[in-house]
Design an enzyme around this catalytic site. Sequence first.
Site, PDB file in Angstrom:
ATOM      1  N   GLY D 149       8.129   8.276   4.048  1.00 52.88           N
ATOM      2  CA  GLY D 149       7.024   7.646   4.747  1.00 52.88           C
ATOM      3  C   GLY D 149       5.834   7.451   3.827  1.00 52.88           C
ATOM      4  CB  CYS D 150       3.027   5.041   3.910  1.00 55.66           C
ATOM      5  SG  CYS D 150       2.578   5.121   5.650  1.00 55.66           S
ATOM      6  CE1 TYR D 151      -2.142   7.916   6.564  1.00 54.68           C
ATOM      7  CE2 TYR D 151      -0.602   7.385   8.305  1.00 54.68           C
ATOM      8  CZ  TYR D 151      -1.859   7.283   7.754  1.00 54.68           C
ATOM      9  OH  TYR D 151      -2.837   6.558   8.396  1.00 54.68           O
ATOM     10  CB  THR D 153       4.869   8.729  -0.453  1.00 55.59           C
ATOM     11  OG1 THR D 153       6.163   8.419   0.068  1.00 55.59           O
ATOM     12  CG2 THR D 153       4.851   8.475  -1.952  1.00 55.59           C
ATOM     13  CB  CYS D 154      -0.181   9.345  -0.231  1.00 58.97           C
ATOM     14  SG  CYS D 154      -1.704   9.216  -1.177  1.00 58.97           S
TER      15      CYS D 154
END
Lengths: 346, 346, 346, 346
Positions: D149-151, D153-154
């Site tokens: 997921g985007c969140y 990953t970061c």
Amino acid sequence: MIKVGIIGATGYAGGELVRILSGHKDAEIVWYGSRSYIDEKYADIYRNMFEIVEDSCLDDNMEELSKKADVIFTATPQGFCASVVNEGMLDNTKIIDLSADFRIKDVATYEKWYGIEHKSPRFIEEAVYGLCEVNREAVRNARLVANPGCYPTCSFLSIYPLAKEGMIDMNTLIIDAKSGTSGAGRGAKVGNLYCEVNENIKAYGVTGHRHTPEIEEQLGLASGEQVLLNFTTHLVPMNRGILVTAYASLKQKATYEEVRAAYDKYYDGERFVRVLEKDICPETRWVEGSNYVDVNFKVDERTGRIIMMGAMDNLVKGAAGQAVQNMNLMFGLPEDEGLAFVPLFP
Amino acid sequence: MIKVGIIGATGYAGGELVRILSGHKDAEIVWYGSRSYIDEKYADIYRNMFEIVEDSCLDDNMEELSKKADVIFTATPQGFCASVVNEGMLDNTKIIDLSADFRIKDVATYEKWYGIEHKSPRFIEEAVYGLCEVNREAVRNARLVANPGCYPTCSFLSIYPLAKEGMIDMNTLIIDAKSGTSGAGRGAKVGNLYCEVNENIKAYGVTGHRHTPEIEEQLGLASGEQVLLNFTTHLVPMNRGILVTAYASLKQKATYEEVRAAYDKYYDGERFVRVLEKDICPETRWVEGSNYVDVNFKVDERTGRIIMMGAMDNLVKGAAGQAVQNMNLMFGLPEDEGLAFVPLFP
Amino acid sequence: MIKVGIIGATGYAGGELVRILSGHKDAEIVWYGSRSYIDEKYADIYRNMFEIVEDSCLDDNMEELSKKADVIFTATPQGFCASVVNEGMLDNTKIIDLSADFRIKDVATYEKWYGIEHKSPRFIEEAVYGLCEVNREAVRNARLVANPGCYPTCSFLSIYPLAKEGMIDMNTLIIDAKSGTSGAGRGAKVGNLYCEVNENIKAYGVTGHRHTPEIEEQLGLASGEQVLLNFTTHLVPMNRGILVTAYASLKQKATYEEVRAAYDKYYDGERFVRVLEKDICPETRWVEGSNYVDVNFKVDERTGRIIMMGAMDNLVKGAAGQAVQNMNLMFGLPEDEGLAFVPLFP
Amino acid sequence: MIKVGIIGATGYAGGELVRILSGHKDAEIVWYGSRSYIDEKYADIYRNMFEIVEDSCLDDNMEELSKKADVIFTATPQGFCASVVNEGMLDNTKIIDLSADFRIKDVATYEKWYGIEHKSPRFIEEAVYGLCEVNREAVRNARLVANPGCYPTCSFLSIYPLAKEGMIDMNTLIIDAKSGTSGAGRGAKVGNLYCEVNENIKAYGVTGHRHTPEIEEQLGLASGEQVLLNFTTHLVPMNRGILVTAYASLKQKATYEEVRAAYDKYYDGERFVRVLEKDICPETRWVEGSNYVDVNFKVDERTGRIIMMGAMDNLVKGAAGQAVQNMNLMFGLPEDEGLAFVPLFP
């Protein structure tokens, strides 16, 4: 008619004071102070005021102004107000200082975080921290009001009931705040150019933001404990608005109703604090242009923490609106005189 | 107290009517009509109104409403008002229609540009085109007011003095207009999503925008000539604001002072039209949240053309504000009652 | 490997040159010239280049640079390039000047519109106007290329086929252009601050924008007539992008197909000009980050006018991308080497 | 040439896959799957692809596609991939699933947070969590990759080194994340309209965001402890970008150098993770359009906490870029093939 002088009338907070006071039926501005624009028409600098304000800017001579004005707002950089205020001035006029000069009771703390010498420590004790919701009576009788910072106002009001009621562990407190760009002021800096701010979000002043000790002091007073917290600020590509997301561990399990009761205890009847309905998160768009602070919270049973949230217009409740709210109290006017703006959306 | 009903209260123009009327001391809203949100609390749809509006939405039953309200604002899609208005209704109440239904005197023109049949042609003649600056007296006595379109208001007021004075060649008129996104309404369409509008500018409705015949008709009335013009609209990534840049050939050479005199002739004393100082171009930021239209012009000696410019808040002077201005006239109130907003900047 | 020097590497156009050339397989940057940031790491000024560019900034010493570089890009204020270029320099290196110094053939016109004396009139004749789509062969053999202005590129390419074919009345031409804010440069000015540009649109430089004579000259060359036109620019709250909406009277009636044939005649096979499908308007979002210009038109039978439209990224095709396109031609490389960016959306 | 099929090609993540793969020299797209736009030209939906992609959209028939493609990207809503994947399909083709279906190893956790039944639990064990920086070898050999997921990953990459090295107290972890609006998808919802998102910031999904268990699982694997944390997301008015600000208590005092050494230990040599220089905070503008994650940290001696920060483009490293990075590994290509974009600024 209250005669008002504004020093720093051409910054964004100063501009907002002019906007608000232009519609205030018991006040009139007699002095538009702006060192940078002396003798220029005010409406040439803020063209929204065309045909509304006819005056030109004057210098920042507080001595002279104090003889003409019933109240002076100083919307100036840190250090200015402390460097000019004196007993004679306060005999003539009331002062509402929008800078940080008189917000922090401990001089050493002020000097450490702001990196400048405090020139009028003798007035610190007298100055009233102008958070009306907490210090209403003291404000009424004040000669010198320290208008709270934008971030501290929103942070404090989001957390206050739980700090006061001792429901949260103050040592676990983390405040993650986000602000629109007007908070950075109208100075010409590359970092504040449109193309640098737009399509971006960043943290700034991490671990060192100057509003930290102000928040710690006020929450310390509320909770009766010494408070050390993390406070992080972020710059958001929008003009106005502050959003606070604060985290703390609950001292003991609490239901929604119990926490809600704490908020209601302190905010029932408060004209400008709106405790939102269950599960509704504050958003800056719903308060834009108004003096409201919207607050709410969410209990996380998984982690035992509570998330406290607040949204506010940084130029209104976070600066000029709160300053006028203080003025109203100091002059015995209805607290919302000239402040009954309905938030502007979209 | 004027009893007000709003049909279409949950669109952006409807929301702005609610915002403005909430602060109007001689009006109270008795009906929040919104077919899509019947029985939902109005403040759940526009959370800026939390603790300000307690009512819930009702349906769009104009018959019933006309018995309760002194005036009805219809902020509805084209065709709605024309399909429900009748003589009995107008006996009971006044109607200010924010749609295009009664703006155009020629039914065939309306039907061609809007692509729908007009259901009440018999009221077109009676309806007054509610541009207060031009039709003030007629508005005072009207039962049915056609509130002007956003683009037509800004376009017309930018050009009106020169059309009226016969100073420009009407056949050379080109209007290039730019609007913020609230003009596109609150409907859920992919084209209006944040990521589609942000970081973009585009023309739309080129050669076929529905506001074209409305502008042509009004400028035709002002100039006494039939007018055919080019009108192009653009979508700008901002919430509010319309900017008009209009071009025409001067019939004969004219100095700044001569043109300025024409503007002053029509706008001196107008509460909501500000003719800016020489060389100052209108900008939407200076009128945001207010009922002002800022206009100015620039003569180009090289080409013999004049550039006429106007800026306005599309939701205020372009919709809800102008509607309330009309209401004030119709009920004998000061024209700026409830409309004395100072523009919000930044 | 082509050795490239950039003077003015820390402005937005300079930054875009660095971005593009970083991915160009036949070029390497040997000189990051920036008077304001001498000895500072380039990646400290543009942090997107962190770990990509290791070099620091050097001064703007063109003499020295000309001995090291095969080509120099001058992304500098007006007057700089003309003040330093000389025969010896052009013996050593090629120059692609992104300023206006060599765009206009008539010195008096340059000096009048730019308000400065031209220091190297003797090179004006030699300089090639670097609009590849028109002057491809001349560019291939040039020592000194005047890279076109951003507005002129987009305006010209939108209109060129019809000017060249003599289909429009050049005396009726009106160009209404809109630009993102990166076009205003990275200088620290109040007018370009986030809060001043955001939520606003304004015209600027009305009747006096410096790109006017450049557009007139190029369209004059294309049409074989002297051209006087109105050119108005607007500042839009977005980072990148220029949109042009141009109006002219058709000399005689023309169908869609006839006009389309004119566009196809000049743009078929052009790598970076996309003539859109019927009724599709150019939008800046569809070209962002790329070297494309999207163009289209709409005939208005009612008024006999044609509306010509173009969209482009002002920093790419309007500046750095076009400069690299010129470089590719000058060094016999494929025209799109290093420029094959797909537009970034959203 | 790797034959690529995309299911969900018309969402924002799908569009970004198309953009990236259009420039990938070893891949070609053979299937643009989009249930909503079957038979429509892809370039009519994403006009940036005009003259770049000529194909039309096909349906989402994975069975048929699996016979034609070497790899399929599913950029689809939760549940789709799990509902169609089968052994035969995985014999024919590799699958990189951009949804959450195979990210979480515990089926009950998935079903609880996503509120749907998992249709293919038997493939969960086999699926590799496609965070290349951690699972590089496993990804190389995978048939089925769960693209993070985007969140997550970061968030994960900001915290990973300290979790892995056991330097922070995992029970104190709070992640405050901010995302641009493309993360909300291209669905037509009122809440994502321009005027609703612009000039606003809000928290959403407080205490209940679906990415929470994914982050907890991965940090649990890294730290060897069970992790319960607070994860709060905010919607920011910008198109692209995620910023993470994470807070945790250090287990014991640590200097800048000690913490930095931990980051370097894991990220030295990582092509797409940039550990910034001391005191430089990550900003989303510096990574826009690229596959980079910028990370950094700040120790707060006053509170004993560390603030960990990360910035990333949610559509690239947070979705399509990371998916292509995974593809490159799975097909033995250089990890940055087709991903060497320099961030686009401004």
